[in-house]
Design a protein around this motif. Structure first.
Motif, PDB file in Angstrom:
ATOM      1  N   ARG A  89      23.513  -9.943  26.447  1.00 22.74           N
ATOM      2  CA  ARG A  89      23.263  -8.689  27.130  1.00 22.74           C
ATOM      3  C   ARG A  89      24.430  -7.726  26.988  1.00 22.74           C
ATOM      4  N   ILE A  90      24.110  -6.465  27.210  1.00 22.33           N
ATOM      5  CA  ILE A  90      25.103  -5.408  27.355  1.00 22.33           C
ATOM      6  C   ILE A  90      25.120  -5.035  28.828  1.00 22.33           C
ATOM      7  N   VAL A  91      26.283  -5.106  29.474  1.00 21.90           N
ATOM      8  CA  VAL A  91      26.315  -4.767  30.898  1.00 21.90           C
ATOM      9  C   VAL A  91      26.056  -3.267  31.057  1.00 21.90           C
ATOM     10  N   PRO A  92      25.379  -2.866  32.132  1.00 21.18           N
ATOM     11  CA  PRO A  92      24.956  -1.471  32.281  1.00 21.18           C
ATOM     12  C   PRO A  92      26.078  -0.445  32.210  1.00 21.18           C
ATOM     13  N   GLU A  93      27.289  -0.794  32.686  1.00 16.30           N
ATOM     14  CA  GLU A  93      28.386   0.182  32.698  1.00 16.30           C
ATOM     15  C   GLU A  93      28.769   0.646  31.300  1.00 16.30           C
ATOM     16  N   VAL A  94      28.494  -0.178  30.303  1.00 12.30           N
ATOM     17  CA  VAL A  94      28.852   0.187  28.927  1.00 12.30           C
ATOM     18  C   VAL A  94      28.121   1.455  28.491  1.00 12.30           C
ATOM     19  N   PHE A  95      26.907   1.630  28.982  1.00 14.45           N
ATOM     20  CA  PHE A  95      26.113   2.782  28.561  1.00 14.45           C
ATOM     21  C   PHE A  95      26.636   4.099  29.137  1.00 14.45           C
ATOM     22  N   ASP A  96      27.522   4.019  30.117  1.00 14.16           N
ATOM     23  CA  ASP A  96      28.175   5.236  30.595  1.00 14.16           C
ATOM     24  C   ASP A  96      29.065   5.826  29.508  1.00 14.16           C
ATOM     25  N   GLU A 103      23.971   5.411  23.579  1.00 15.98           N
ATOM     26  CA  GLU A 103      23.057   5.135  22.464  1.00 15.98           C
ATOM     27  C   GLU A 103      23.335   3.797  21.778  1.00 15.98           C
ATOM     28  N   LEU A 104      24.159   2.960  22.387  1.00 12.98           N
ATOM     29  CA  LEU A 104      24.455   1.663  21.795  1.00 12.98           C
ATOM     30  C   LEU A 104      23.181   0.844  21.629  1.00 12.98           C
ATOM     31  N   TYR A 105      23.022   0.248  20.464  1.00 14.44           N
ATOM     32  CA  TYR A 105      21.824  -0.528  20.123  1.00 14.44           C
ATOM     33  C   TYR A 105      22.294  -1.705  19.271  1.00 14.44           C
ATOM     34  N   ILE A 106      22.139  -2.917  19.772  1.00 14.74           N
ATOM     35  CA  ILE A 106      22.627  -4.105  19.064  1.00 14.74           C
ATOM     36  C   ILE A 106      21.470  -5.044  18.765  1.00 14.74           C
ATOM     37  N   VAL A 125      19.166  -5.311  22.040  1.00 13.83           N
ATOM     38  CA  VAL A 125      19.532  -4.892  23.391  1.00 13.83           C
ATOM     39  C   VAL A 125      20.042  -3.454  23.333  1.00 13.83           C
ATOM     40  N   HIS A 126      19.651  -2.681  24.338  1.00 13.47           N
ATOM     41  CA  HIS A 126      19.992  -1.260  24.394  1.00 13.47           C
ATOM     42  C   HIS A 126      19.806  -0.801  25.824  1.00 13.47           C
ATOM     43  N   LYS A 127      19.939   0.486  26.060  1.00 13.37           N
ATOM     44  CA  LYS A 127      19.933   0.998  27.427  1.00 13.37           C
ATOM     45  C   LYS A 127      18.628   0.711  28.167  1.00 13.37           C
ATOM     46  N   GLU A 128      17.527   0.764  27.467  1.00 14.34           N
ATOM     47  CA  GLU A 128      16.223   0.550  28.107  1.00 14.34           C
ATOM     48  C   GLU A 128      15.877  -0.928  28.267  1.00 14.34           C
ATOM     49  N   SER A 129      16.557  -1.774  27.574  1.00  9.75           N
ATOM     50  CA  SER A 129      16.316  -3.217  27.660  1.00  9.75           C
ATOM     51  C   SER A 129      17.626  -3.914  27.287  1.00  9.75           C
TER      52      SER A 129
END
Length: 231
Positions: free
Chosen positions: A4-11, A15-18, A222-226
């Motif tokens: 997972r990508i923790v939600p704070e990273v998207f701040d 647009e991070l997409y792995i 994994v990305h902001k929406e999932s």
């Protein structure tokens, strides 16, 4: 097991997409001439394609440099791994053959100009998060751990840091050895590069099956929406 990508990273990186691929049962002790040939072909093609270009201005490198700046990391000091690889190829230094798993990952990375990791799949509960007190990182070839800077973006499994400064340096602990059989491949990108990430996943998945005889057991992104996948 999960990634997972923790939600704070998207701040910082909205647009991070792995992309993520899990493959089990590879015999990494064998020689695979087709992997060697494929890596050499990708090196030659990229060397030709990069002729006369400034790597740091390449349209597929610029987004990663911009992301490093957004994270407060100077990309001239801490070069994104894909830029370092591309620069090596542009200068005609070629690519060493390390072992089949790593060689295949490097080949796909060079073909699509995307950072691709290869991590041993153990009790994987891996996440992309910001470093905190107590995290430890073992540089390649070192005997002692170091602590990442609190707040820098990392790949982590518990308090063990697999990669410092997001895609800058991988840990000696998380490297692929000759006896590694089960692998987690992350492919880092952005939503506007999602088709390219998915194409890289398609080819990596197909070649793991073709070259190694191992059909991937999990695939996703994994990305902001999932922001999490389990397998």
């Amino acid at each position: 097991m999960s990634f997972r990508i923790v939600p704070e990273v998207f701040d910082k990186l909205p647009e991070l997409y792995i992309g993520a691929l899990v493959v089990k049962g590879i015999d990494n002790t064998k020689d695979y001439p087709q992997v060697t040939e494929f890596l050499d072909e990708c090196v030659q093609n990229l060397h030709r394609d990069l002729a006369g270009q400034k790597i740091k201005e390449h349209p597929f490198i610029l987004p990663f440099r911009g992301a490093f700046n957004a994270l407060g990391m100077n990309p001239n000091k801490f070069m994104p791994s894909i830029e370092a690889l591309a620069s090596r190829i542009e200068k005609g230094k070629g690519m060493p053959h390390i072992n089949p798993i790593v060689d295949l990952g490097n080949a796909i990375s060079l073909k699509y100009l995307l950072p691709i990791g290869a991590h041993p799949l153990q009790a994987l509960d891996e996440e992309v998060r910001f470093a905190r007190e107590g995290d430890v990182f073992r540089p390649f070839g070192a005997e002692k751990d170091e602590q990442p800077d609190v707040g820098e973006l990392i790949y982590a499994n518990g308090n063990i840091v697999g990669t410092r400064r997001w895609i800058w340096r991988q840990s000696d602990i998380s490297k692929i050895e000759r006896d590694t059989t089960d692998v987690f491949f992350p492919i880092d990108g952005f939503t506007f590069l999602a088709p390219r990430v998915e194409a890289a996943l398609d080819e990596l998945s197909a070649l793991c099956e073709s070259f190694f005889g191992c059909k991937p057991v999990a695939r996703g992104a994994v990305h902001k929406e999932s922001n999490e996948m389990t397998f």
